[in-house]
Scaffold this active site. Structure first.
Site, PDB file in Angstrom:
ATOM      1  N   GLY A  92     -10.714  -9.230   1.739  1.00  0.00           N
ATOM      2  CA  GLY A  92     -11.210  -8.528   2.913  1.00  0.00           C
ATOM      3  C   GLY A  92     -10.663  -7.120   3.025  1.00  0.00           C
ATOM      4  N   SER A 163      -6.196  -4.294  14.377  1.00  0.00           N
ATOM      5  CA  SER A 163      -6.571  -4.606  12.992  1.00  0.00           C
ATOM      6  C   SER A 163      -6.172  -3.459  12.090  1.00  0.00           C
ATOM      7  CB  SER A 163      -8.081  -4.853  12.878  1.00  0.00           C
ATOM      8  OG  SER A 163      -8.476  -4.909  11.514  1.00  0.00           O
ATOM      9  N   ASP A 312      -0.033 -13.192   9.237  1.00  0.00           N
ATOM     10  CA  ASP A 312      -0.170 -14.033   8.047  1.00  0.00           C
ATOM     11  C   ASP A 312       0.887 -15.134   7.992  1.00  0.00           C
ATOM     12  OD1 ASP A 312      -2.347 -12.611   7.117  1.00  0.00           O
ATOM     13  OD2 ASP A 312      -1.120 -11.198   5.978  1.00  0.00           O
ATOM     14  N   ARG A 386      -3.089 -19.139   2.340  1.00  0.00           N
ATOM     15  CA  ARG A 386      -1.994 -19.343   3.291  1.00  0.00           C
ATOM     16  C   ARG A 386      -1.851 -20.823   3.648  1.00  0.00           C
ATOM     17  NH1 ARG A 386       0.345 -14.709   2.140  1.00  0.00           N
ATOM     18  NH2 ARG A 386      -0.939 -12.927   2.665  1.00  0.00           N
TER      19      ARG A 386
END
Length: 434
Positions: A92, A163, A312, A386
Site C-alpha cells: 500500500g 495517515s 502496526d 502482522r
C-alpha cells in the site's frame, strides 16, 4: 506451520531494514539525478514491489540480491509510462506514494495490486491529488488507480484521518507542483520518514506540531542512505522476550524514530524491561540498540493520539495485554480496519482461538489479562503478515503451541522470521514443521 512453546528468547539479532524507508528511498532515487545508493535495504516482498514499479517506468535498478542496491535515477519528471499496468503487489505504501509522484509526470499510468491491496481504500489519496490538479481515477474507491500526468498546483490539505501514506503522497506531489509550498495538516503526528529523507536531499521542508510543508524543486540529488532496522520487525521479538521468563534479547541497530516507536512507550507504562542504549543518528533517523528482558506487566490504555505511532504493533499490544494485570484497552484505532485485513476482527478472532479473553470494539479492543499462558490452537493469518507474526509469538508463549494458516505471509515484511525465532528460542524448540 506449527510454532511450539518456548521457555525464553536468548541471543542477539539485527532485524531487516525499515520497510517504509527502503520503499521511499527507491521511489525518490528513481526521480533523482544520477545513481543513488541504498545500504541496509530491507529486502521483503513489499520493498521489492518498490523496485518493480520503478523498473516498470524505465528506471534501472542494480540489485545483486544483497542489502546494497543502486537506483539509476531518470530525473524529476523522467518516468516513462509502460504499455501495461504497474503491479504494486501487496504494498500500500508503494501504490499511494507512487501515485503522488506519477501525478506530476508525463503520460498515463495504471496502478494495480493483489487482492488485498485492491480492496484497500485509495480514494483517500486520490482526493487531495485531484485538488492539486491531478487527473486520477479509482475503481469505486479501490484499485486499479489510473493517473494521467498533469501540471500540479500547491495546496493546503487537512487530513481527515491521520495517515503517513496520504501525507507522503501529497508532499511528494508537492515537489512537482508550481509556485509555493504544499502543506499537510494532521489530526495527530504520523511517521515522518518522508520529511526526514527530503531534508537530507536539501529540499526545503517546514514542520510544526501539526503540519508539514514542502516547496517544489527543479531536481533532486542522488541519495546515499543507510537504512536502520525496522522496529515493526523487532516488535514480535520484543513482545516474546518480555513475556517469556528468563529472556535476554539484544536487538542491534533499530530505528527508534519517536513517531514510529510508540510501542516502547507503551511497554514502559506496562512495566517491561527494555533498555535503550548506544543512541545515534543514521541517515537522518534516530537509531539505538535494545536490550529486552522478561518482566511482569500491568494493563494500560492506548488512546487515539498514540495510535499512529504504533498502529502496526497494536496486534502485539493485545497479546501483551493478555498477560498483564488488569484490563488493556485500545481506543481510536479505526485505521486497523483498513489494513491488509480488518485487524480489529482478525486480531480478535485469532487471539480468541488460542484462549485470550479479548473483545472487539468499533475502534479497537479490550483484553482481560491472566497470569496463565493461553492454551494455543489454530490461527488463520488471512494473508496478513502482522497476524502471522502475532500468531507465531502466541505460539511461543502458549501451553500447546499454535498452528498458523497462511504463515508464509510473514515474508511480506520479514523474510526468515520463523528461522530467527527458531535460533533465539531456548529449552523448548520452536517447531517449524510444515
Amino acid at each position: 506451520m506449527k510454532v511450539d512453546p518456548a521457555a525464553a528468547l536468548v541471543g542477539a539479532v539485527a532485524v531487516p531494514g525499515v520497510k517504509g524507508i527502503s520503499q521511499r528511498a527507491v521511489l525518490l532515487g528513481a526521480i533523482a539525478d544520477g545513481e543513488s545508493r541504498i545500504r541496509g535495504f530491507g529486502r521483503a516482498a513489499d520493498t521489492l514491489s518498490a523496485i518493480d514499479v520503478v523498473r516498470a517506468c524505465s528506471v534501472e535498478v542494480t540489485d545483486n540480491g544483497d542489502d546494497d542496491i543502486r537506483v539509476h535515477g531518470v530525473g524529476l519528471r523522467g518516468l516513462r509510462a509502460p504499455d501495461g499496468p504497474i503491479d504494486c503487489g501487496n504494498a500500500g505504501t508503494v501504490l499511494r506514494l507512487f501515485a503522488g509522484i506519477l501525478a506530476g509526470q508525463r503520460g498515463r499510468f495504471e496502478l494495480v495490486g493483489d487482492e488485498s491491496l485492491t480492496m484497500r481504500p485509495h480514494e483517500r489519496v486520490a482526493e487531495p491529488l485531484r485538488r492539486m490538479g491531478a487527473k486520477i481515477e479509482t475503481t469505486d474507491g479501490h484499485a486499479p488507480v489510473r493517473i494521467d500526468g498533469a501540471e500540479l498546483e500547491p495546496i493546503t490539505y487537512e487530513l481527515p484521518v491521520a495517515s503517513a501514506q496520504v501525507k507522503s503522497a501529497v508532499l511528494l506531489a508537492g515537489l512537482l507542483a508550481r509556485g509555493g509550498p504544499t502543506t499537510v495538516i494532521e489530526p495527530h503526528p504520523t511517521r515522518d520518514h518522508t520529511e526526514r529523507m527530503l531534508q537530507g536531499l536539501d529540499v526545503r521542508v517546514s514542520r510544526t506540531a501539526r503540519s508539514v510543508s514542502v516547496w517544489p524543486v527543479d531536481r533532486l540529488p542522488p541519495l546515499d542512505v543507510e537504512i536502520p532496522g525496522e522496529i515493526s520487525s523487532a516488535a514480535p521479538l520484543i513482545a516474546a522476550a518480555v513475556l517469556l521468563n528468563g529472556s535476554e534479547l539484544l536487538l542491534q541497530g533499530v530505528n527508534v524514530n519517536p513517531l514510529r516507536a510508540g510501542l516502547l512507550d507503551v511497554l514502559e507504562r506496562m512495566g517491561a524491561r527494555v533498555a535503550i542504549f548506544n543512541r545515534r543518528i543514521v541517515s537522518g533517523e534516530p537509531v539505538a540498540d535494545l536490550e529486552v528482558r522478561s518482566a511482569p506487566l500491568s494493563a494500560t490504555t492506548v488512546e487515539a493520539e498514540e495510535v499512529p505511532r504504533l498502529v502496526d504493533e497494536l496486534p502485539l499490544v493485545a497479546l501483551l495485554g493478555a498477560f498483564a494485570h488488569g484490563e488493556t484497552i485500545v481506543r481510536g484505532a479505526e485505521e486497523l480496519r483498513a489494513k491488509e485485513t480488518d485487524r480489529v476482527e482478525t486480531v480478535t478472532e485469532g487471539l480468541r482461538a488460542v484462549g485470550v479473553r479479548i473483545e472487539a470494539r468499533p475502534d479497537g479492543f479490550v483484553v482481560r489479562g491472566t497470569p496463565a499462558r493461553p492454551r494455543g490452537g489454530r490461527v488463520d493469518a488471512h494473508g496478513d503478515h502482522r497476524i502471522a507474526m502475532l500468531a507465531a509469538v502466541a505460539g511461543l508463549v502458549s501451553r500447546e503451541g499454535v498452528q498458523i494458516e497462511d504463515a508464509e505471509s510473514a515474508a511480506i515484511s520479514f523474510p526468515g522470521f520463523y528461522e530467527v525465532l527458531d535460533q533465539l528460542a531456548q529449552r523448548e524448540r520452536v517447531g517449524l514443521d510444515q
